[in-house]
Write a protein that holds these residues in place. Structure first.
Motif, short mmCIF file in Angstrom:
data_model
loop_
_atom_site.label_atom_id
_atom_site.label_comp_id
_atom_site.label_asym_id
_atom_site.label_seq_id
_atom_site.Cartn_x
_atom_site.Cartn_y
_atom_site.Cartn_z
N VAL A 1 11.27 14.67 -31.32
CA VAL A 1 12.58 15.29 -31.58
C VAL A 1 13.56 14.25 -32.11
N PHE A 2 13.63 13.09 -31.45
CA PHE A 2 14.56 12.05 -31.89
C PHE A 2 14.19 11.52 -33.27
N THR A 3 12.90 11.36 -33.54
CA THR A 3 12.45 10.89 -34.86
C THR A 3 12.81 11.90 -35.94
N LYS A 4 12.54 13.16 -35.66
CA LYS A 4 12.86 14.21 -36.64
C LYS A 4 14.36 14.26 -36.91
N HIS A 5 15.15 14.11 -35.87
CA HIS A 5 16.60 14.14 -36.02
C HIS A 5 17.08 12.95 -36.86
N ALA A 6 16.52 11.77 -36.60
CA ALA A 6 16.89 10.58 -37.37
C ALA A 6 16.53 10.77 -38.84
N GLN A 7 15.37 11.36 -39.09
CA GLN A 7 14.96 11.61 -40.48
C GLN A 7 15.90 12.61 -41.15
N ARG A 8 16.29 13.63 -40.43
CA ARG A 8 17.21 14.63 -40.98
C ARG A 8 18.57 14.01 -41.28
N LEU A 9 19.04 13.14 -40.40
CA LEU A 9 20.30 12.45 -40.65
C LEU A 9 20.20 11.58 -41.91
N GLU A 10 19.09 10.89 -42.07
CA GLU A 10 18.88 10.07 -43.27
C GLU A 10 18.92 10.94 -44.52
N GLU A 11 18.24 12.09 -44.47
CA GLU A 11 18.23 13.01 -45.61
C GLU A 11 19.65 13.49 -45.94
N LEU A 12 20.39 13.88 -44.92
CA LEU A 12 21.75 14.38 -45.15
C LEU A 12 22.67 13.28 -45.69
N ARG A 13 22.49 12.08 -45.20
CA ARG A 13 23.32 10.97 -45.71
C ARG A 13 22.99 10.68 -47.17
#
Length: 118
Positions: free
Chosen positions: A88-100
């Protein structure tokens, strides 16, 4: 277990904020906890499988044998929970990277368009 934020933390609907490094660190901490609980589980299982518990005597020893036997069965259930949290934390970090990245691109496009207008 799910890798969906809302299912792991009910009431939170996919929060998309925070620092990527915080979620990466949380994921690493969960993987460390997973490894530690796997080691503990292995050692409890080894202890339960050995004859050393049978050689203990007295009421306290009987209670210790019961406790160790119960823990042995419970530890197997813990590592998958930490793995799911790490996912969950890894997926969230990846999503944040994508959004940034998308935000930076959109800002660059807007800046370029603004520069051509003025």
């Amino acid at each position: 277990m799910s890798d969906n934020w809302g299912q792991v933390f009910p009431g939170f609907d996919h929060p998309v904020r925070g620092q990527v490094s915080s979620y990466t660190a949380a994921s690493q901490a969960c993987l460390t906890l997973k490894s530690v609980t796997e080691t503990c589980g292995t050692e409890f299982h080894r202890l339960c499988s050995s004859e050393s518990l049978d050689q203990l005597g007295g009421a306290a020893a009987e209670q210790l044998v019961t406790l160790v036997t119960q823990i042995d069965g419970s530890f197997a259930q813990v590592p998958p929970v930490f793995q799911s949290l790490a996912d969950v934390f890894t997926k969230h970090a990846q999503r944040l990277e994508e959004l940034r990245a998308q935000s930076a691109w959109a800002l660059a496009v807007a800046h370029t368009r603004w520069a051509t207008v003025t």
